[in-house]
Design a protein around this motif. Sequence first.
Motif, short mmCIF file in Angstrom:
data_model
loop_
_atom_site.label_atom_id
_atom_site.label_comp_id
_atom_site.label_asym_id
_atom_site.label_seq_id
_atom_site.Cartn_x
_atom_site.Cartn_y
_atom_site.Cartn_z
N TYR A 23 38.39 -3.34 62.10
CA TYR A 23 38.25 -4.78 62.56
C TYR A 23 38.56 -5.87 61.65
O TYR A 23 38.71 -5.60 60.49
CB TYR A 23 36.57 -4.92 63.00
CG TYR A 23 35.62 -5.04 61.91
CD1 TYR A 23 35.22 -6.27 60.96
CD2 TYR A 23 35.31 -3.76 61.10
CE1 TYR A 23 34.34 -6.05 60.13
CE2 TYR A 23 34.58 -3.92 59.84
CZ TYR A 23 34.22 -4.96 59.50
OH TYR A 23 33.27 -5.21 58.44
N LYS A 55 39.00 -3.36 57.13
CA LYS A 55 37.59 -2.75 57.46
C LYS A 55 37.46 -2.00 58.65
O LYS A 55 38.58 -2.27 59.51
CB LYS A 55 37.14 -4.24 57.45
CG LYS A 55 37.02 -5.27 56.36
CD LYS A 55 36.22 -6.52 56.77
CE LYS A 55 36.52 -7.70 55.63
NZ LYS A 55 35.92 -8.86 55.87
N TYR A 56 36.67 -1.30 58.54
CA TYR A 56 36.48 -0.22 59.66
C TYR A 56 34.76 -0.34 60.04
O TYR A 56 33.95 -0.48 59.43
CB TYR A 56 36.67 1.17 59.25
CG TYR A 56 38.17 1.19 58.68
CD1 TYR A 56 39.16 1.41 59.79
CD2 TYR A 56 38.40 1.15 57.31
CE1 TYR A 56 40.65 1.49 59.25
CE2 TYR A 56 39.82 1.32 56.98
CZ TYR A 56 40.96 1.36 57.86
OH TYR A 56 41.95 1.40 57.44
N VAL A 57 34.76 -0.08 61.44
CA VAL A 57 33.28 0.15 62.12
C VAL A 57 33.19 1.45 62.85
O VAL A 57 34.21 1.77 63.26
CB VAL A 57 32.97 -1.26 62.94
CG1 VAL A 57 33.97 -1.37 63.89
CG2 VAL A 57 31.75 -1.38 63.12
N ILE A 117 26.28 -0.11 66.40
CA ILE A 117 27.10 -0.33 65.03
C ILE A 117 26.27 0.56 64.13
O ILE A 117 25.07 0.33 63.73
CB ILE A 117 27.33 -1.47 64.51
CG1 ILE A 117 28.13 -2.35 65.32
CG2 ILE A 117 27.87 -1.56 63.19
CD1 ILE A 117 28.20 -3.91 64.96
N ASN A 159 29.27 -7.37 60.37
CA ASN A 159 28.26 -6.91 59.50
C ASN A 159 26.74 -7.27 59.74
O ASN A 159 25.70 -6.77 59.53
CB ASN A 159 28.57 -7.04 58.16
CG ASN A 159 29.45 -6.11 57.36
OD1 ASN A 159 29.71 -4.99 57.72
ND2 ASN A 159 30.57 -6.91 56.82
N THR A 214 29.69 -0.06 58.47
CA THR A 214 31.03 -0.21 58.36
C THR A 214 31.55 0.05 56.97
O THR A 214 30.69 0.22 56.24
CB THR A 214 31.06 -1.80 58.43
OG1 THR A 214 30.42 -2.37 57.51
CG2 THR A 214 30.61 -2.15 59.82
N TYR A 215 32.73 0.00 56.67
CA TYR A 215 33.36 0.36 55.29
C TYR A 215 34.46 -0.55 55.27
O TYR A 215 35.31 -0.85 56.18
CB TYR A 215 33.22 1.76 54.79
CG TYR A 215 34.51 2.28 54.85
CD1 TYR A 215 35.50 2.37 53.80
CD2 TYR A 215 35.01 2.90 56.34
CE1 TYR A 215 36.56 3.00 53.84
CE2 TYR A 215 36.29 3.46 56.07
CZ TYR A 215 37.04 3.73 55.05
OH TYR A 215 38.12 4.36 55.12
N GLU A 216 34.98 -0.84 53.95
CA GLU A 216 36.06 -1.68 53.49
C GLU A 216 36.88 -0.69 52.67
O GLU A 216 36.37 -0.44 51.64
CB GLU A 216 35.93 -2.87 52.95
CG GLU A 216 36.98 -3.83 52.86
CD GLU A 216 36.69 -5.29 52.44
OE1 GLU A 216 37.67 -5.95 52.01
OE2 GLU A 216 35.78 -5.56 52.25
#
Length: 85
Positions: free
Chosen positions: A53, A35-37, A23, A4, A26-28
């Motif tokens: 990630y 978690k994803y990017v 990037i 982040n 991102t989100y969770e």
Amino acid sequence: MDINDEKEIVITDENGKQRVMEILFTYEHEARKKKYVFLYEKNLPEEVIAMEYTDEGELKEIESDEEYEEVEEVFNAFSEDFPEK
């Protein structure tokens, strides 16, 4: 590494080539505790890839179809909120 806090990361693709990726966001997923990017190359902004990630900054491919479909829905919602100009 805290993804982040990063704007760029270097990944090594399946052919061993290093690629500098930007990037996008991102989100969770809280229930799944993952978690994803979302990443893209500056010269190929239309080709966005998504990866899971870890807290240690390790990137992993998304393996389940269910997860991939969900991540795709998140990206589509993001794209609707921020259309190309």
